[in-house]
Design a protein around this motif. Sequence first.
Motif, PDB file in Angstrom:
ATOM      1  N   GLN A 227       0.818  -1.211   0.000  1.00 65.63           N
ATOM      2  CA  GLN A 227       0.000   0.000   0.000  1.00 65.63           C
ATOM      3  C   GLN A 227       0.855   1.265   0.000  1.00 65.63           C
TER       4      GLN A 227
ATOM      5  N   ASN B  71      -6.860   1.727  -3.667  1.00 64.25           N
ATOM      6  CA  ASN B  71      -8.241   1.639  -3.175  1.00 64.25           C
ATOM      7  C   ASN B  71      -8.628   0.204  -2.841  1.00 64.25           C
TER       8      ASN B  71
ATOM      9  N   ARG C 106      -6.882  -0.781   0.486  1.00 61.17           N
ATOM     10  CA  ARG C 106      -7.491  -0.110   1.636  1.00 61.17           C
ATOM     11  C   ARG C 106      -8.866  -0.689   1.941  1.00 61.17           C
TER      12      ARG C 106
ATOM     13  N   LEU D  93      -9.738   0.082   5.706  1.00 59.38           N
ATOM     14  CA  LEU D  93      -9.212   1.414   6.019  1.00 59.38           C
ATOM     15  C   LEU D  93      -9.818   2.403   5.039  1.00 59.38           C
ATOM     16  N   GLN D  94     -10.450   3.440   5.560  1.00 58.66           N
ATOM     17  CA  GLN D  94     -11.164   4.371   4.693  1.00 58.66           C
ATOM     18  C   GLN D  94     -10.534   5.760   4.639  1.00 58.66           C
TER      19      GLN D  94
ATOM     20  N   SER E  57      -5.490   5.115   8.800  1.00 63.38           N
ATOM     21  CA  SER E  57      -4.077   4.822   8.552  1.00 63.38           C
ATOM     22  C   SER E  57      -3.246   5.080   9.804  1.00 63.38           C
TER      23      SER E  57
END
Length: 414
Positions: free
Chosen positions: A65, A74, A77, A82-83, A88
């Motif tokens: 990533q 994307n 994530r 993880l948005q 993060s």
Amino acid sequence: MMRSALFQSLLLITAGTYLTCSPISNLMADSTTHLAVDLYQVLHCFKENIIHSPLGTALLLGMIQLGAKGKALNEIRHALNLQGNEDSEEFSLLLQTLFSVTSEKKEFTFNLANALYLQEGFIVKEQYLHSNKEFFQAAIKLVNFQDPKACAETISTWVENKTDGKIKNIVSSEEFGPLTRLILVNAIYFKGDWKQKFRQEATHDMDFTKRDGSVIKIPMMHLQMRTKFGNCSHGLYCNNVHYQVLELPYKGKEFSLVLTLPSEDVSIEEVEKLITAQLVKDWFADIQEEDVEISLPRFKMEQTVNLQEILHSLNVTEIFNGGCDLSGITESSEIHVSKAIQKVCIEVNEDGSEAAASSSTQMAAIMSMSHNQFAANRPFLFILKHNPTGSIVFMGRLANPEIENTRRRDMESL
């Protein structure tokens, strides 16, 4: 000329354990649990016995990533749940906590190590290398993949050292292609002592009913103790599925093994259909202290997982395509992940005295009268969890101990 990145996960986890509810960030608990369940739901259809490491998969996706952009970023994530930027930051906090575990002297051994092996002369961006050092404590090593034998020996030695000598010759020279430029390696090793010992003299052969209904004889360990236990029932309307959940403690209680056993009239598949991330968290939170008579198979399981196939099923596909955007790693526009492998080992026994990938499980039995019986004489699920972070280190199913015990006898006869 196309340049490809060989992305490889090498994992050893040897275990026995205990489970408890963890007062950590709900976000990280949700993230690792969702990934564990997603991976399990793909894997359980392929083999009778399965084991995988959600933590190892998360770490490797996290390392990729750092250099991924666009669709590739994307997809990763989304798989890691993880948005936003705050997520993060939580992921970074999780990593700091896990690496602090490896650096402290405790009643268990937990080694977590990452490394990047780079082709000499292949230019990788300094920021990518710096971020991997900072967040993943990754070692950066230069090699010449044109000498595949030497590279295989170098990587195998590194993994052997990080896993206390329990995994040897983990890769062969055939693993490397002429265009290999970068290998990401992840090694996880866990060895823990049971809080209470299964006495070896109490272990004897008992019947185990496999998924197909046939019965085999296997070594069954026995213990009476007070621990977290629950009788559960889930389902729709009157079609409830009944099963038991049990935790076995390791010394220090930082790691836990939770076992999920269907009732005698319930198939393992019926329980698997119910599994969600929320249900797993409910197991951890709802079980209560009880006196329990425990019967558990002695077994060792080793397995190789094709992560590329599994990640495709989780819609992580872009990093394996020739046109993916990994420009955060290198300026080259022709780099992609060509291979993803995870190798995992777990061992559960009375005292961990066996030399290969041993799980030292030293305990003292507490004798008590109990009406609760947990007899794992049929297929069951198991989860190893790091309690302070909520991370699921591995998750699997033992459906046929005969496969593993036969493989183990074959290996010992060599």
